[in-house]
Design a protein around this motif. Structure first.
Motif, short mmCIF file in Angstrom:
data_model
loop_
_atom_site.label_atom_id
_atom_site.label_comp_id
_atom_site.label_asym_id
_atom_site.label_seq_id
_atom_site.Cartn_x
_atom_site.Cartn_y
_atom_site.Cartn_z
N ASP A 18 44.81 35.44 50.49
CA ASP A 18 45.87 34.81 49.71
C ASP A 18 46.68 33.90 50.65
OD1 ASP A 18 48.06 34.17 48.16
OD2 ASP A 18 48.54 36.24 47.60
N PHE A 24 36.84 44.17 46.76
CA PHE A 24 37.12 43.36 47.95
C PHE A 24 38.42 43.80 48.59
CE2 PHE A 24 38.24 40.73 44.12
CZ PHE A 24 39.63 40.81 44.22
N ASP A 25 38.61 43.40 49.84
CA ASP A 25 39.88 43.62 50.52
C ASP A 25 40.76 42.41 50.29
OD1 ASP A 25 39.99 46.20 51.90
OD2 ASP A 25 38.18 45.47 52.94
N TYR A 26 42.05 42.59 50.57
CA TYR A 26 43.02 41.52 50.32
C TYR A 26 43.88 41.35 51.55
CZ TYR A 26 47.39 39.52 48.38
OH TYR A 26 48.52 38.77 48.12
N LYS A 30 49.29 31.97 49.77
CA LYS A 30 50.59 31.56 49.21
C LYS A 30 51.78 31.92 50.09
CE LYS A 30 49.94 33.44 45.08
NZ LYS A 30 48.48 33.72 45.14
N LEU A 81 42.36 32.46 48.17
CA LEU A 81 43.04 32.60 46.88
C LEU A 81 44.33 31.79 46.94
CD1 LEU A 81 43.55 34.38 44.14
CD2 LEU A 81 44.99 35.74 45.64
N LEU A 115 39.61 33.82 40.57
CA LEU A 115 39.58 35.18 40.00
C LEU A 115 38.60 35.24 38.83
CD1 LEU A 115 43.32 36.29 40.29
CD2 LEU A 115 41.38 36.88 41.77
N VAL A 116 38.48 34.14 38.09
CA VAL A 116 37.49 34.10 37.01
C VAL A 116 36.08 34.16 37.61
CG1 VAL A 116 36.57 32.70 35.10
CG2 VAL A 116 39.04 32.77 35.51
N ARG A 135 50.77 28.79 38.24
CA ARG A 135 49.98 29.34 39.34
C ARG A 135 49.06 28.31 39.98
NH1 ARG A 135 51.07 34.23 41.24
NH2 ARG A 135 48.92 34.87 41.43
N GLY A 184 44.57 31.24 42.03
CA GLY A 184 43.64 32.22 41.49
C GLY A 184 43.06 31.87 40.13
#
Ligand SMILES: Cc1cc2nc3c(=O)[nH]c(=O)nc-3n(C[C@H](O)[C@H](O)[C@H](O)COP(=O)(O)OP(=O)(O)OC[C@H]3O[C@@H](n4cnc5c(N)ncnc54)[C@H](O)[C@@H]3O)c2cc1C
Ligand code: FES
Ligand code: FES
Lengths: 292, 157
Positions: A51, A4-6, A53, A29, A36-37, A108, A32
């Motif tokens: 993301d 995937f891209d981020y 954050k 995200l 992520l799991v 997190r 995560g």
């Protein structure tokens, strides 16, 4: 892990634009610790991971002008339980964020992610519900707010439409002589998910009688359930062990749990009674001590 | 395949640059690209704590952090805690207290304990057990680990 891209946008608008992009299958995200799991085990698919954050308002943790609490959706649990004011005014929230996973997870994991993930056993949701917290949502057509209690629509399902992002959870102020508590039952002391859980909130009047009560159960139905019959039985009464036992019995009736390897229906109902009784006792104690 | 990204992070006090794919975990990059094999892969889903590193001072499971998220961050791994070839007192206590058998969990325990003792130099036994609950050990039964942490805290008095 699947490919995937981020992207790590710094504004809510940019995040919403990315999430709404029809050319992508985008997921949010935060900490995560769930997503992520899921991505690694291919239980979720994504071409873009957004993301959130780095977005300032999602990282805000502050008292509101009205005296309530603004909890940004990307604030990790460990930041929440280190705030003395939150422990004092929203103690059931602190009870919950202290027991979500171990320390590594708490560094997190966010309450926003816990809510959006919509697990029936999510520890932060019953506390959010007893405080009548509101979810602030940003989307392609603007902003909206809704009660947290209506945010989850089933196991792993929430009301967010494509392109929508949870910005924050906003708590109304807590009055004097109010108190709350959250407890769950797990087979070991730490690092497991709730077999059953309960959050209780009470407000006492000048004579120490219960003026308002809210009880929310977790892990015993697809979403959290409010034990209204138990709440009604408390109103106008002087707190006592006998009263809490009665409330616990009524709370059991609100639960519609499943049988699984963690516990039978009967066991989970029993736990609802015990946890209701215990959280009510702590909530009343905290309310009596809360004179400011 | 998604393009590799160039990431800069301070790892064990040193500025390091690495290229990674967005889907790579921090654990993968530490071990495979940076040859920092201290952090171990136990479960790869956040449950065992063997991959614990400190990210901006907080213990995290590096299998649940994307390496791209580490841009600009300060990362500490077990390789960074011994100075000048000398074991840190904490490591010495694990060694002398026989707080390990196979050793797979040890780097994770050391990193969580380091963070714990930095915040709370004299934790009670209960606090130690609670804060280390995210680190699993298949071998020791935990008592020796708890004693080693207590010994390290004693030594710091
Ligand atoms: C070892 C371990 C132990 C755990 N123990 C517990 C426990 O004791 N109790 C418990 O309740 N949970 C537990 N969990 C589950 C998890 O840690 C929590 O649900 C956590 O709060 C999720 O937050 P996050 O920020 O990591 O979410 P993420 O994984 O980042 O996101 C979760 C989901 O919500 C979506 N999402 C996140 N933020 C937003 C947003 N702002 N807007 C829209 N969608 C969003 C994501 O796309 C994803 O679908 C555990 C997990 C692990 C790995
Ligand atoms: S390998 Fe990361 S927690 Fe087990
Ligand atoms: S020493 Fe073997 S897992 Fe802990």
């Amino acid at each position: 892990m699947q490919d995937f891209d981020y992207a790590a946008p710094i504004s809510t608008n940019e995040a919403v634009r990315l999430l709404a992009d029809p050319a992508q299958k985008a997921v949010v995200l935060a900490g995560g610790t769930d997503i992520l799991v899921l991505l690694r085990e291919r239980r979720r698919r994504a071409t873009l991971v957004v993301d959130v954050k780095k977005i300032a308002e999602l990282n805000e943790l502050a008292m509101t002008a009205e005296g309530g609490l603004f909890l940004g959706a990307a604030v990790p649990c460990s930041r929440i339980y280190r705030e003395a004011t939150i422990a004092e005014k929203y103690s059931a929230l602190t009870d919950a964020v202290k027991i979500i996973g171990g320390w590594q997870i708490q560094s997190r994991a966010t309450v926003g992610g816990n809510l959006c993930n919509a697990s029936p056993a999510a520890d932060s949701i019953p506390p959010l519900a007893i405080y009548d917290a509101v979810a602030e949502i940003a989307g392609p057509s603007g902003r909206r707010q809704m009660p947290v209690a209506e945010f989850c629509s089933g196991v792993g399902k929430n009301v967010l439409a494509r392109g929508e992002l949870l910005v924050a959870i906003i708590f109304p102020p807590t009055p004097v002589h109010s108190g709350a508590a959250y407890q769950r039952f797990i087979p070991r002391n730490e690092m497991d998910i709730a077999v059953a859980s309960a959050a209780s909130y009470v407000e006492l009047d000048d004579k120490g009688a219960i003026r308002k009560a809210r009880i929310v159960l977790g892990a015993v139905a697809p979403t959290t359930v409010r034990a209204t019959k138990a709440e009604e039985a408390l109103i106008g009464q002087q707190p006592s062990d006998a009263l809490f036992i009665k409330a616990g019995e009524l709370a059991q009736l609100a639960a519609s749990p499943i049988d699984d390897m963690r516990g039978t229906v009967e066991y989970r109902k029993h736990l609802c009674g015990v946890l209701t009784r215990r959280t009510l006792a702590i909530a009343v104690e905290r309310a009596a001590a809360n004179k400011k | 395949m998604a393009k590799k990204q160039l990431i800069t992070a301070i790892i064990n006090g040193e500025e390091r640059e690495f290229a990674c794919e967005p889907r790579q975990s921090l654990l993968e990059v530490l071990r495979d690209s940076l040859q920092l094999t201290g952090a171990k892969e136990g479960c790869n889903n956040g449950n065992c704590g063997a991959c614990t590193v400190l990210l901006n001072g907080e213990p995290v499971v590096s299998c649940l952090v994307l390496a791209v998220e580490a841009e600009g961050a300060k990362i500490e791994t077990v390789e960074g805690i011994a100075a000048g070839g000398q074991l840190q007192p904490l490591q010495q206590c694990f060694l002398e207290g026989a707080a390990l058998q196979c050793g797979v969990c040890t780097p994770g325990f050391l990193m969580t304990t380091k963070a714990l003792l930095e915040r709370n130099p004299h934790p009670t036994e209960e606090e130690i057990r609670f804060q280390l609950a995210g680190n699993l050990c298949r071998c020791t039964g935990y008592d020796k680990i708890v004693r080693a942490v207590q010994a390290a805290a004693e030594g710091a008095k």
